[in-house]
Design a protein around this motif. Structure first.
Motif, PDB file in Angstrom:
ATOM      1  N   PRO A   1       5.827   3.146   7.430  1.00 54.95           N
ATOM      2  CA  PRO A   1       4.776   3.949   6.790  1.00 54.95           C
ATOM      3  C   PRO A   1       3.464   3.162   6.707  1.00 54.95           C
ATOM      4  O   PRO A   1       3.401   2.088   6.090  1.00 54.95           O
ATOM      5  CB  PRO A   1       5.347   4.232   5.402  1.00 54.95           C
ATOM      6  CG  PRO A   1       6.816   4.026   5.524  1.00 54.95           C
ATOM      7  CD  PRO A   1       6.987   2.953   6.555  1.00 54.95           C
TER       8      PRO A   1
ATOM      9  N   ALA B   1      -5.329   3.838   1.981  1.00 52.77           N
ATOM     10  CA  ALA B   1      -3.881   3.924   1.798  1.00 52.77           C
ATOM     11  C   ALA B   1      -3.501   5.108   0.918  1.00 52.77           C
ATOM     12  O   ALA B   1      -2.543   5.848   1.216  1.00 52.77           O
ATOM     13  CB  ALA B   1      -3.363   2.629   1.180  1.00 52.77           C
ATOM     14  N   HIS B   2      -4.252   5.337  -0.149  1.00 47.14           N
ATOM     15  CA  HIS B   2      -3.936   6.457  -1.039  1.00 47.14           C
ATOM     16  C   HIS B   2      -4.159   7.796  -0.341  1.00 47.14           C
ATOM     17  O   HIS B   2      -3.370   8.742  -0.528  1.00 47.14           O
ATOM     18  CB  HIS B   2      -4.786   6.369  -2.297  1.00 47.14           C
ATOM     19  CG  HIS B   2      -4.440   5.204  -3.180  1.00 47.14           C
ATOM     20  ND1 HIS B   2      -3.147   4.918  -3.568  1.00 47.14           N
ATOM     21  CD2 HIS B   2      -5.225   4.249  -3.756  1.00 47.14           C
ATOM     22  CE1 HIS B   2      -3.133   3.836  -4.339  1.00 47.14           C
ATOM     23  NE2 HIS B   2      -4.384   3.415  -4.464  1.00 47.14           N
TER      24      HIS B   2
ATOM     25  N   ARG C   1      -1.378   8.434   1.986  1.00 45.36           N
ATOM     26  CA  ARG C   1      -0.144   8.738   1.257  1.00 45.36           C
ATOM     27  C   ARG C   1      -0.077  10.210   0.854  1.00 45.36           C
ATOM     28  O   ARG C   1       1.022  10.791   0.795  1.00 45.36           O
ATOM     29  CB  ARG C   1      -0.049   7.836   0.037  1.00 45.36           C
ATOM     30  CG  ARG C   1       1.189   8.069  -0.811  1.00 45.36           C
ATOM     31  CD  ARG C   1       1.335   6.982  -1.866  1.00 45.36           C
ATOM     32  NE  ARG C   1       1.757   5.705  -1.290  1.00 45.36           N
ATOM     33  CZ  ARG C   1       1.963   4.602  -2.002  1.00 45.36           C
ATOM     34  NH1 ARG C   1       1.763   4.604  -3.314  1.00 45.36           N
ATOM     35  NH2 ARG C   1       2.369   3.495  -1.414  1.00 45.36           N
TER      36      ARG C   1
ATOM     37  N   ALA D   1       0.717   3.914   5.143  1.00 44.58           N
ATOM     38  CA  ALA D   1       0.104   3.897   3.813  1.00 44.58           C
ATOM     39  C   ALA D   1       0.662   2.757   2.966  1.00 44.58           C
ATOM     40  O   ALA D   1      -0.096   2.035   2.298  1.00 44.58           O
ATOM     41  CB  ALA D   1       0.324   5.239   3.122  1.00 44.58           C
ATOM     42  N   ASP D   2       1.984   2.595   2.989  1.00 44.41           N
ATOM     43  CA  ASP D   2       2.605   1.553   2.168  1.00 44.41           C
ATOM     44  C   ASP D   2       2.190   0.159   2.635  1.00 44.41           C
ATOM     45  O   ASP D   2       1.885  -0.720   1.815  1.00 44.41           O
ATOM     46  CB  ASP D   2       4.124   1.687   2.218  1.00 44.41           C
ATOM     47  CG  ASP D   2       4.609   2.968   1.553  1.00 44.41           C
ATOM     48  OD1 ASP D   2       3.836   3.526   0.747  1.00 44.41           O
ATOM     49  OD2 ASP D   2       5.736   3.395   1.835  1.00 44.41           O
TER      50      ASP D   2
END
Length: 225
Positions: free
Chosen positions: A135, A64-65, A68, A137-138
């Motif tokens: 999104p 996820a990071h 992002r 990633a979120d």
């Protein structure tokens, strides 16, 4: 002779008594040992499963990071696979054009069961985010946080159940303690079997003991759900 037997029974009860709460807590929080150390049945399997799940959650958080900050799914999985070879099939499938969610769901068969469960949830979240336009990633990060909270809650539940388990063990030893005390004060339990009242009381006691064990185990199992 009877006194010696009573002393031996008392010593066995003392030596097999449950650990203190502080020692039990340290055991529960003890880090995972090396692979060459002996394993201890169901508790060791549970600890290994927890470690596998925590590793998978950390990988999902890293994914996820990386998403992002703008990395592509192919670059993300390539980075993660360089940290763990079990993710190489997933990375290869994504590099060949397969959708990330599908690649994670179909190419993660070599993962440990606990880790595969976490990655299966991640693949579902990733697929839904791509189809809904949210999104990725979120959503993946929220999923990872929810999984980590579930692991923490399970660990706290295991710690909270350490006290009741110790109490059950102590109560299980009470009949033998009573026999040992009877021998110390000069009572001969064998003589109780010569009469009907003694046999009836022993039979009723054994029945109540088994019912109590079943009842306590059932309550502990329901408390862990």
């Amino acid at each position: 002779m009877l006194t010696a037997i009573a002393v031996l029974m008392a010593l066995s009860i003392i030596l097999s008594a449950p650990l203190s709460p502080a020692t039990r807590l340290q055991e529960l929080l003890r880090p995972r040992p090396h692979d060459d150390e002996p394993r201890r049945g169901g508790r060791r399997i549970r600890e290994d499963s927890e470690q596998e799940k925590l590793w998978a959650i950390s990988a999902v958080e890293n994914c996820a990071h990386l998403l992002r900050v703008g990395m592509t799914p192919q670059a993300v999985m390539s980075t993660l696979s360089s940290q763990n070879a079990l993710l190489i099939p997933i990375s290869r499938a994504i590099s060949l054009g397969e959708e990330p969610g599908r690649a994670i769901a179909t190419r993660g068969v070599g993962l440990p069961s606990a880790a595969a469960e976490v990655f299966a949830g991640m693949s579902a979240v990733w697929t839904v985010s791509e189809r809904s336009g949210a999104p990725a990633a979120d959503m993946i990060l929220r999923y990872a946080r929810a999984q980590r909270s579930a692991v923490d809650a399970d660990r706290e539940r295991q710690i909270a159940m350490a006290g009741p388990r110790a109490t059950v063990r102590v109560l299980s030893w009470l009949p033998l303690i009573g026999v040992g005390l009877g021998l110390l004060i000069g009572v001969h339990p064998v003589e109780l079997l010569s009469g009907l009242p003694g046999r009836s009381s022993i039979g009723a006691g054994l029945g109540l003991y088994l019912v109590g064990r079943w009842w306590m185990r059932r309550m502990m199992v329901r408390a862990q759900l």
